[in-house]
Structure formats: C-alpha cells, structure tokens
Design a protein around this motif. Structure first.
Motif, PDB file in Angstrom:
ATOM      1  N   ASP A  28      34.420  55.973  27.191  1.00  0.00           N
ATOM      2  CA  ASP A  28      34.926  55.852  25.894  1.00  0.00           C
ATOM      3  C   ASP A  28      34.989  54.388  25.487  1.00  0.00           C
ATOM      4  N   GLY A  29      34.053  53.755  26.270  1.00  0.00           N
ATOM      5  CA  GLY A  29      33.850  52.087  25.770  1.00  0.00           C
ATOM      6  C   GLY A  29      35.112  51.288  25.815  1.00  0.00           C
ATOM      7  N   THR A  30      36.076  51.708  26.715  1.00  0.00           N
ATOM      8  CA  THR A  30      37.343  51.077  26.938  1.00  0.00           C
ATOM      9  C   THR A  30      37.483  50.509  28.470  1.00  0.00           C
ATOM     10  N   GLY A  31      36.233  50.606  29.077  1.00  0.00           N
ATOM     11  CA  GLY A  31      36.576  50.075  30.694  1.00  0.00           C
ATOM     12  C   GLY A  31      36.138  48.633  30.842  1.00  0.00           C
ATOM     13  N   PHE A  32      36.015  47.790  29.797  1.00  0.00           N
ATOM     14  CA  PHE A  32      35.565  46.543  30.051  1.00  0.00           C
ATOM     15  C   PHE A  32      36.661  45.482  30.152  1.00  0.00           C
ATOM     16  N   GLY A  33      38.039  46.026  30.197  1.00  0.00           N
ATOM     17  CA  GLY A  33      39.008  45.123  30.073  1.00  0.00           C
ATOM     18  C   GLY A  33      39.263  44.366  31.191  1.00  0.00           C
ATOM     19  N   ASN A  34      40.061  43.117  30.799  1.00  0.00           N
ATOM     20  CA  ASN A  34      40.225  41.897  31.605  1.00  0.00           C
ATOM     21  C   ASN A  34      41.495  42.488  32.363  1.00  0.00           C
ATOM     22  N   PRO A  35      41.088  42.524  33.796  1.00  0.00           N
ATOM     23  CA  PRO A  35      42.295  42.945  34.865  1.00  0.00           C
ATOM     24  C   PRO A  35      43.595  42.099  34.754  1.00  0.00           C
ATOM     25  N   HIS A  36      43.462  40.879  34.178  1.00  0.00           N
ATOM     26  CA  HIS A  36      44.649  39.991  34.005  1.00  0.00           C
ATOM     27  C   HIS A  36      45.258  39.885  32.814  1.00  0.00           C
ATOM     28  N   SER A  37      44.760  40.930  31.864  1.00  0.00           N
ATOM     29  CA  SER A  37      45.553  40.980  30.483  1.00  0.00           C
ATOM     30  C   SER A  37      46.523  42.020  30.556  1.00  0.00           C
ATOM     31  N   ARG A 219      43.243  32.124  44.753  1.00  0.00           N
ATOM     32  CA  ARG A 219      41.852  31.969  44.403  1.00  0.00           C
ATOM     33  C   ARG A 219      42.040  32.110  42.703  1.00  0.00           C
ATOM     34  N   SER A 220      41.489  31.154  41.970  1.00  0.00           N
ATOM     35  CA  SER A 220      41.358  31.495  40.515  1.00  0.00           C
ATOM     36  C   SER A 220      40.025  31.916  40.013  1.00  0.00           C
ATOM     37  N   GLY A 221      40.167  32.730  39.031  1.00  0.00           N
ATOM     38  CA  GLY A 221      38.974  33.283  38.347  1.00  0.00           C
ATOM     39  C   GLY A 221      39.081  34.806  38.066  1.00  0.00           C
ATOM     40  N   THR A 222      38.673  35.343  36.930  1.00  0.00           N
ATOM     41  CA  THR A 222      38.652  36.488  36.398  1.00  0.00           C
ATOM     42  C   THR A 222      37.908  37.483  37.234  1.00  0.00           C
ATOM     43  N   LEU A 223      38.867  38.409  37.888  1.00  0.00           N
ATOM     44  CA  LEU A 223      37.844  39.427  38.653  1.00  0.00           C
ATOM     45  C   LEU A 223      37.173  40.577  37.985  1.00  0.00           C
ATOM     46  N   SER A 224      36.042  40.818  38.455  1.00  0.00           N
ATOM     47  CA  SER A 224      35.270  42.055  37.638  1.00  0.00           C
ATOM     48  C   SER A 224      35.774  43.391  38.254  1.00  0.00           C
ATOM     49  N   PRO A 225      36.354  44.174  37.428  1.00  0.00           N
ATOM     50  CA  PRO A 225      36.635  45.501  37.966  1.00  0.00           C
ATOM     51  C   PRO A 225      35.691  46.359  38.369  1.00  0.00           C
ATOM     52  N   ALA A 226      34.526  46.208  37.937  1.00  0.00           N
ATOM     53  CA  ALA A 226      33.274  47.015  38.304  1.00  0.00           C
ATOM     54  C   ALA A 226      32.752  46.668  39.610  1.00  0.00           C
ATOM     55  N   LEU A 227      32.789  45.299  39.831  1.00  0.00           N
ATOM     56  CA  LEU A 227      32.498  44.678  41.290  1.00  0.00           C
ATOM     57  C   LEU A 227      33.529  45.306  42.398  1.00  0.00           C
ATOM     58  N   CYS A 228      34.613  45.230  42.013  1.00  0.00           N
ATOM     59  CA  CYS A 228      35.649  45.492  43.085  1.00  0.00           C
ATOM     60  C   CYS A 228      35.576  46.771  43.336  1.00  0.00           C
ATOM     61  N   ALA A 229      35.615  47.823  42.206  1.00  0.00           N
ATOM     62  CA  ALA A 229      35.567  49.144  42.249  1.00  0.00           C
ATOM     63  C   ALA A 229      34.368  49.785  42.891  1.00  0.00           C
ATOM     64  N   GLY A 230      33.280  48.951  42.865  1.00  0.00           N
ATOM     65  CA  GLY A 230      32.091  49.367  43.653  1.00  0.00           C
ATOM     66  C   GLY A 230      32.164  48.916  45.144  1.00  0.00           C
ATOM     67  N   PHE A 231      33.036  47.884  45.308  1.00  0.00           N
ATOM     68  CA  PHE A 231      33.147  47.434  46.716  1.00  0.00           C
ATOM     69  C   PHE A 231      34.241  48.684  47.433  1.00  0.00           C
TER      70      PHE A 231
END
Length: 357
Positions: A28-37, A219-231
């Motif tokens: 639905d095009g809404t999967g790109f959100g920032n996990p820290h928002s 550890r600072s920095g925005t996480l990638s939900p896609a990379l984390c989910a793949g891991f």
C-alpha cells in the motif's frame, strides 16, 4: 556459475527477501516509515524492527540485548572501542582484520599464539593488564573452531571482558557464551549492510557515535526496517533449519574430501566447521587457477584480504610458508549448494590445477 564462497557472503534467502520488500514500500506504499517516528507508519516500522530483534536474539544466549549495527565490523568496533576501563586488548593471531586492526589502532595489544591445527593455544596465560580478550568462534579463513569456553574462563580470571566474533558460527552452530558477540546478516542468507552486537546484561559500553542514540543510547543512526526484517527472517530460518543445514554441509564435506583427496588440508579436520575447505597443492599459481576457472566462485584467502598481495596472516600463524599459503584456496559451501555443483566445480579446479604440473 557455481558459487563456493560462503565465508565471504551467502545467497539471500527467499524468506529474507520477502520480509524486506514489505518495508521498502509495501503493497500500500506505506512501508517506508522511519522506525523512530511516533506516528502510525513509524510505529509499524518500529514493530518490524522489534520483531527482527527478537528473531535475531533467539540465536544468542539468554541474558543479553541485541544492538543493530551496519555489520560485524561496526559491531566489533563498538565493542572494542566502547569497552570501559584502561588496559590492553588480548587477541588471537588469527582474528579477522576488523579485530586485529582495531586492537592495534586503540593502543596496547597482546597477540595470543595459535597451534598448527589452527586453534588458539589454551595453555598460554592472559597478560595481567588485559581488559578485553578477543577470540573468535570459527575462523573465517580455515574454518577451525576455537576453544572459546576456555578463553572466556581465562578472561574472567583476569577480570577482563570477552568479545567473540561469531560471524562464521551464528546461525550454523549454537553461539557460545561471552560478554559481547558480533554477527553479520549476510553470512546467514540475510542482506548486506546490517549486523548486530549482542551485549550481556550488566556490561555497559561507551557510545562511539554522537547523535540521536536510537539504539539504546549506545548507537546512533536511523535503522532500516527492511534490512532488520531481512536479518530477522534469515535468523528465524537458520534457527529452524540448523540441523538440516548442518547435515547437508556434512554430506558436502565428505564428498569434497574425496574429490580433493590429493590436496593438503589447512587446519584441523575435526575441530572445524565443515562448510569451509581450505586446501593447498604443491606450488600452485592460484591467480592462474582462478583465471582458468572463472565460472567457479572461490577464494584465494579471506575475501577481506583478496587482491591485497599480502600473505594470509592466518596461514602464516599456523606455520605455513609464504609459498604454501599462496598455493592455498578456500572453498565454502552451504544451504543452497547441491552435490552436482560441487562435483562439477571440483572437476574444473582439479583439471586446471593438473595443467600446471
């Protein structure tokens, strides 16, 4: 092409790919959100990261926390540079460059010697001024399993912390107990660009990056939900298939030992992860061999040192001469390697090697 370089990286698991796609944009095009928002899309992305954290943590001992990083190199640097207190770092002579180079960059370092079978010598003492001991679980170049339990005990006796590079072990065999453990997703059929540092409860690290402190203020920095989910998906599959994958690797190992019976094995055959076959033959010109076998993907050493022109520090540490080290190759196989591929690759490599005399 035939891929036999599983120590360098592994093929992406279909399950990991599917898990990632949802968090790149989603249906639905809404999967790109920032996990820290704090809004709905952010909370959904954060939930994906939390699930992945649980999946990754399931392969670690109980009593610790998972800190996501960009990979094992960052995890190792965070552990080594963030280790509190003053003192030296004691490292085995066959550690990955991420450990060895970091230890020397930090300052005073002690090198722990290694036996000819590739295992770090347990009879040696840990120097009294040591604050951190680093001994990996499975060596990335020769696949030899290290006596990590003994070195964890030695570290405790010396009032030092113990860091284990478990990159080649995680997801393949049970991970050993330690104070800190570094792992990487792309070595277990996950995506590149994400790893983790497991930290035992009670161990406090000093942050090495200033910023938002998104990962537990360490550890600072925005996480990638896609990379984390793949891991996370790759870790879940590895946990489910661990015995099945190990049995498959064992069958490939047995066949490979027959196919390369006239080659010399580097390191122990018993105390070893059998998905790593590091072998040598005469005065083989490995560069020529690789050129003659372009459709077989294998390594002339660890992927991190290939092309550097340097003799493998691991092969030197177990007593090989420069000529012996430079006539060595590493074949790595695993979940998606089939027997026919291994046999076809062996024929190409053996035929090419025989042409050199």
């Amino acid at each position: 092409m035939i891929y036999l370089d599983y120590q360098a990286t592994t093929p992406l698991a279909p399950e990991a790919r599917d898990a990632m796609l949802r968090w790149l944009d989603g249906p639905d095009g809404t999967g790109f959100g920032n996990p820290h928002s704090p809004h709905r899309m952010g909370r959904q992305a954060a939930a994906a990261v939390d699930l992945a954290r649980d999946q990754v943590a399931a392969l670690f001992p109980a009593g610790g926390r998972v800190i996501f990083t960009s990979g094992a190199t960052e995890a190792i640097n965070l552990a080594m540079r963030g280790c509190p207190g003053k003192g030296a770092i004691s490292v085995s002579a066959i550690e990955h460059a991420a450990v060895l180079d970091t230890a020397h960059a930090i300052g005073k370092a002690h090198e722990l010697n290694v036996a000819k079978d590739g295992q770090c010598n347990v009879k040696q003492d840990i120097p009294n001024d040591t604050k951190l001991v680093c001994v990996m679980q499975i060596n990335n170049e020769i696949g030899v399993i290290q006596p990590t339990v003994e070195f964890h005990r030695k570290a405790r006796a010396a009032n030092a912390l113990y860091l284990c590079d478990a990159v080649q072990a995680y997801g393949k065999v049970p991970v050993v107990s330690a104070d800190m453990i570094a792992v990487s997703a792309h070595k277990i059929h996950g995506p590149k660009g994400v790893g983790a540092l497991w930290v035992r409860n009670g161990v406090e690290l000093e942050p090495q990056q200033t910023g938002g402190g998104q990962e537990a203020d360490i550890r600072s920095g925005t996480l990638s939900p896609a990379l984390c989910a793949g891991f996370g998906a790759a870790a879940a599959v590895a946990k489910e298939r661990m015995e099945q994958d190990a049995a498959h690797v064992e069958a490939l190992w047995d066949r490979a030992r027959d196919l390369f019976a006239d080659w010399e094995l580097n390191g122990s055959a018993e105390a070893r992860w059998h998905g790593n076959l590091n072998i040598r033959r005469g005065e083989l010109d490995v560069n020529r061999l690789m050129s003659d076998c372009r459709d077989v993907m294998f390594s002339a050493g660890s992927a991190c040192a290939s092309g550097s022109g340097r003799t493998s520090h691991v092969l030197k540490a177990i007593g090989l001469s420069a000529k012996q080290a430079k006539s060595s190759i590493r074949l790595g196989f695993g979940r998606y390697t089939d027997m026919e591929q291994l046999e076809a690759a062996a024929k190409k490599i053996n035929d090419a090697a025989s042409q050199q005399g």
